[in-house]
Write a protein that holds these residues in place. Sequence first.
Motif, PDB file in Angstrom:
ATOM      1  N   THR A   1       0.812  -1.217   0.000  1.00 30.29           N
ATOM      2  CA  THR A   1       0.000   0.000   0.000  1.00 30.29           C
ATOM      3  C   THR A   1       0.844   1.265   0.000  1.00 30.29           C
ATOM      4  N   GLY A   2       2.154   1.132  -0.187  1.00 27.23           N
ATOM      5  CA  GLY A   2       3.042   2.287  -0.190  1.00 27.23           C
ATOM      6  C   GLY A   2       4.447   1.856   0.173  1.00 27.23           C
ATOM      7  N   SER A   3       5.439   2.550  -0.370  1.00 30.51           N
ATOM      8  CA  SER A   3       6.824   2.136  -0.135  1.00 30.51           C
ATOM      9  C   SER A   3       7.188   2.210   1.341  1.00 30.51           C
ATOM     10  N   GLU A   4       6.759   3.277   2.015  1.00 27.73           N
ATOM     11  CA  GLU A   4       7.094   3.383   3.437  1.00 27.73           C
ATOM     12  C   GLU A   4       6.359   2.337   4.263  1.00 27.73           C
ATOM     13  N   ASP A   5       5.212   1.887   3.768  1.00 24.11           N
ATOM     14  CA  ASP A   5       4.460   0.846   4.471  1.00 24.11           C
ATOM     15  C   ASP A   5       5.257  -0.459   4.447  1.00 24.11           C
ATOM     16  N   TYR A   6       5.865  -0.752   3.297  1.00 22.24           N
ATOM     17  CA  TYR A   6       6.741  -1.920   3.233  1.00 22.24           C
ATOM     18  C   TYR A   6       7.869  -1.788   4.250  1.00 22.24           C
ATOM     19  N   TYR A   7       8.413  -0.580   4.398  1.00 21.12           N
ATOM     20  CA  TYR A   7       9.530  -0.352   5.321  1.00 21.12           C
ATOM     21  C   TYR A   7       9.070  -0.088   6.751  1.00 21.12           C
ATOM     22  N   ASN A   8       7.782  -0.335   7.038  1.00 19.02           N
ATOM     23  CA  ASN A   8       7.214  -0.372   8.394  1.00 19.02           C
ATOM     24  C   ASN A   8       6.853   0.974   8.993  1.00 19.02           C
ATOM     25  N   TYR A   9       6.960   2.076   8.238  1.00 16.44           N
ATOM     26  CA  TYR A   9       6.476   3.340   8.787  1.00 16.44           C
ATOM     27  C   TYR A   9       5.311   3.825   7.931  1.00 16.44           C
ATOM     28  N   SER A  10       4.959   5.108   7.998  1.00 18.72           N
ATOM     29  CA  SER A  10       3.773   5.567   7.284  1.00 18.72           C
ATOM     30  C   SER A  10       3.785   7.078   7.125  1.00 18.72           C
ATOM     31  N   TRP A  11       2.855   7.548   6.275  1.00 15.43           N
ATOM     32  CA  TRP A  11       2.598   8.975   6.081  1.00 15.43           C
ATOM     33  C   TRP A  11       3.855   9.751   5.681  1.00 15.43           C
ATOM     34  N   SER A  12       4.704   9.155   4.876  1.00 17.25           N
ATOM     35  CA  SER A  12       5.910   9.815   4.343  1.00 17.25           C
ATOM     36  C   SER A  12       6.714  10.508   5.443  1.00 17.25           C
TER      37      SER A  12
ATOM     38  N   ILE B   1      14.108  10.147  11.602  1.00 16.48           N
ATOM     39  CA  ILE B   1      15.272   9.268  11.652  1.00 16.48           C
ATOM     40  C   ILE B   1      14.981   8.228  12.731  1.00 16.48           C
ATOM     41  N   PHE B   2      14.990   6.944  12.346  1.00 15.13           N
ATOM     42  CA  PHE B   2      14.653   5.906  13.318  1.00 15.13           C
ATOM     43  C   PHE B   2      15.329   4.604  12.944  1.00 15.13           C
ATOM     44  N   CYS B   3      15.484   3.728  13.931  1.00 12.14           N
ATOM     45  CA  CYS B   3      15.958   2.367  13.665  1.00 12.14           C
ATOM     46  C   CYS B   3      15.357   1.430  14.699  1.00 12.14           C
ATOM     47  N   TYR B   4      15.021   0.243  14.235  1.00 14.07           N
ATOM     48  CA  TYR B   4      14.459  -0.832  15.044  1.00 14.07           C
ATOM     49  C   TYR B   4      15.176  -2.121  14.650  1.00 14.07           C
ATOM     50  N   PRO B   5      14.930  -3.220  15.339  1.00 18.59           N
ATOM     51  CA  PRO B   5      15.628  -4.462  14.997  1.00 18.59           C
ATOM     52  C   PRO B   5      15.452  -4.893  13.548  1.00 18.59           C
ATOM     53  N   TYR B   6      14.253  -4.644  12.968  1.00 18.41           N
ATOM     54  CA  TYR B   6      13.980  -5.116  11.614  1.00 18.41           C
ATOM     55  C   TYR B   6      13.807  -4.001  10.585  1.00 18.41           C
ATOM     56  N   CYS B   7      13.845  -2.744  10.970  1.00 19.28           N
ATOM     57  CA  CYS B   7      13.558  -1.683  10.010  1.00 19.28           C
ATOM     58  C   CYS B   7      14.172  -0.377  10.456  1.00 19.28           C
ATOM     59  N   GLY B   8      14.317   0.552   9.500  1.00 19.64           N
ATOM     60  CA  GLY B   8      14.848   1.850   9.879  1.00 19.64           C
ATOM     61  C   GLY B   8      14.903   2.823   8.721  1.00 19.64           C
ATOM     62  N   GLN B   9      15.061   4.086   9.084  1.00 20.64           N
ATOM     63  CA  GLN B   9      15.335   5.171   8.144  1.00 20.64           C
ATOM     64  C   GLN B   9      16.516   5.970   8.715  1.00 20.64           C
ATOM     65  N   PRO B  10      17.737   5.508   8.447  1.00 23.95           N
ATOM     66  CA  PRO B  10      18.905   6.156   9.056  1.00 23.95           C
ATOM     67  C   PRO B  10      19.306   7.468   8.392  1.00 23.95           C
ATOM     68  N   ARG B  11      18.740   7.748   7.208  1.00 24.58           N
ATOM     69  CA  ARG B  11      19.043   9.042   6.582  1.00 24.58           C
ATOM     70  C   ARG B  11      17.797   9.575   5.888  1.00 24.58           C
TER      71      ARG B  11
END
Length: 684
Positions: free
Chosen positions: A441-452, A456-466
Amino acid sequence: MKSILIIPAFLLCFFLSANQSFCQQEITTGTLIRQMTDLERLATTPAENYRSVQFSSYDRRSVSPDKPYWFGNADGFGLEPVPGFEKVLREPGSDGIGEYLMCDVKGPGAIVRLWTAQISGTVKMFLDGKQVYNGAADRFFWNFPAEAGDMEGIRMQGTFRQYDALYFPVPFAKSCRIEWTGDLKAIHFYHVGMRLYDKNAKVKTYRADDPKTYRSDIEHVAKILADPESTVPTGEKYDVIRTVSKSDRQEIIRIEGNRVIEQLKIKLNAPMPEKALRQTVLRIFFDGASVPQVESPVGDFFGAAPGVNPYVSLPFSIAPDGTMTCRFAMPFKESASVQIINMSDQNIELTASASARSYTWDENRSMYFRARWRINHGLKASNREAVDIPYLLAMGEGRLAGAACFLMNPSNVPTASGNWWGEGDEKIFVDNDRFPSFFGTGSEDYYNYSWSAPDIFCYPYCGQPRDDGPATRGFVSNFRWHVLDDIPFADKLAFYMELLPHGIVPGFAYARIVYLYGREGTIDDHCTITADDLRPQTIPEWNPVTFRSSLNYRFVSAETAFKGNADTGFEYDPLWAEGKIFVWKPKQPGEKINFEVQTSAGKKDMQISAGHMPGGGKIRVYVNNIPVKLNKKDTLDLHDDHRMLNRAYTTGEIDFVQGKNVITIENLSDTEVKTGIDLLWIKD
């Protein structure tokens, strides 16, 4: 007395080998929980045959690429032309409330991932025909075990709950049915990721007391997920320090024997480190392969390119000093050769180490670790002409273990609603799929977050480091590791991600890497990395434009509006509008500087674009001597140890006077700091 014949369990299994399910380990909440941190498990074919699928609110008009709406985006926002569910169970009544089927699975399986960006209404879940949940839909997707079982004292946030995804396994022996009751006009995004086991699999259905029954497993796994770097490798160490000259190719580590690399560390030092991390290529050959199983720029391989962007996850981490660690298991029968190719124009100092221990290679089940990287430069990203970006095409037997993307988004729009790149969905075809097993349903949804989100975040299975900003402009990196929710394939895998931005963005660059395991003989569409692939990337200088959420705003540069003689200057980078940011260097708390803007009288929204950077300080903002909140906060902390970020903060409506209005920034830090202000936005 009659004698009793006792047959040892291993002999019983031998005699009954025709019925393989007899001796198969029972699948329980506890066994699945333990798999959440077992990276070595990924290096063999599954002990219990299963396929992975995803039920989601994808646009039901998407049928195939040769028909309209393959790139449809009505996937949970509400009022979609076709309800985003498996079936309508009860048409909406006069109150708008209807009942809808999310999934109805027959046979043994397990829920391994839940995700939602937002969902209202209620959910009912039935396992083996028995209702085990009936309550708020959002609490189900974000907090199920705590809602339906005893999870008191267990840390959920950051371990099992990872941003908008929930990883807590829910096994079932016979069936799983999930229903949603709600208003189709309301937002209702959802993903339900499942394993579907062979019909003979021995599965123990989840019970409300499972969190208590398996509490020791849950606590142990939660501890590792909370601190993935606490796991210490036990194997033999291989250490190396080298100078790798420009255009040089070196084997930096060679390991002989039947072993498994359990940890690989690399650190590069160079005059231009960001360039070195992209233009130095890592290649790993297992068992004398003609084609490397791993080929990627060094920085991209570790999941946070470009540059050094510190984060910690289960299989990868990057330290602030630039030390990059991989904990994916890499088994081999005879040899492993780790090589470095310096394709840059600078010499590089390299420090590397590997930890390897003995391993028993199973010819029927063991798999090689693989990592496949590619990039497209100069794309014209367009909301009118979406495209499927190929992540990986593979043939053979294996399993998908993760993916990451590294984007350069040169949009001149300063708001997420306008410069967002990721409306596109993941489409993952497994084996003989005619329609994707995973349609998102959206690229960020695949990467476990939402609403664009630019967080900056990181979790054991996902993250947006930059995510440079403003919003999602600039360099952006996302990753997701498939550990509990790995995707096995018996014959082939085709993984695509739609590129669908909000507007038209020429000059877009899209790099990505896929991590997988494959049996001997697995082939894929990887191509050798070229010097052109690794060309230096720079964000073009820009000026903000109005589009979507930035419509009706007037942008005023900070240096134009500044009034006074404080200690100020500029720092230069294409991260900032016009390539520079206005920097104030207060030395004492309570110091203030003023900016002046001309407006008409009335209530107006205002935003301030500020820089987060090393040495940044804390500030408070006033308009005409009245304190205002920014993003609903009284103060802002603009300090970031490791990154420079361009972020916009909104005040909401302010009573402006006719003519001159004074915007004051007060320093709250008690040490010398620098405060970077890029733009003032006034909504006329």
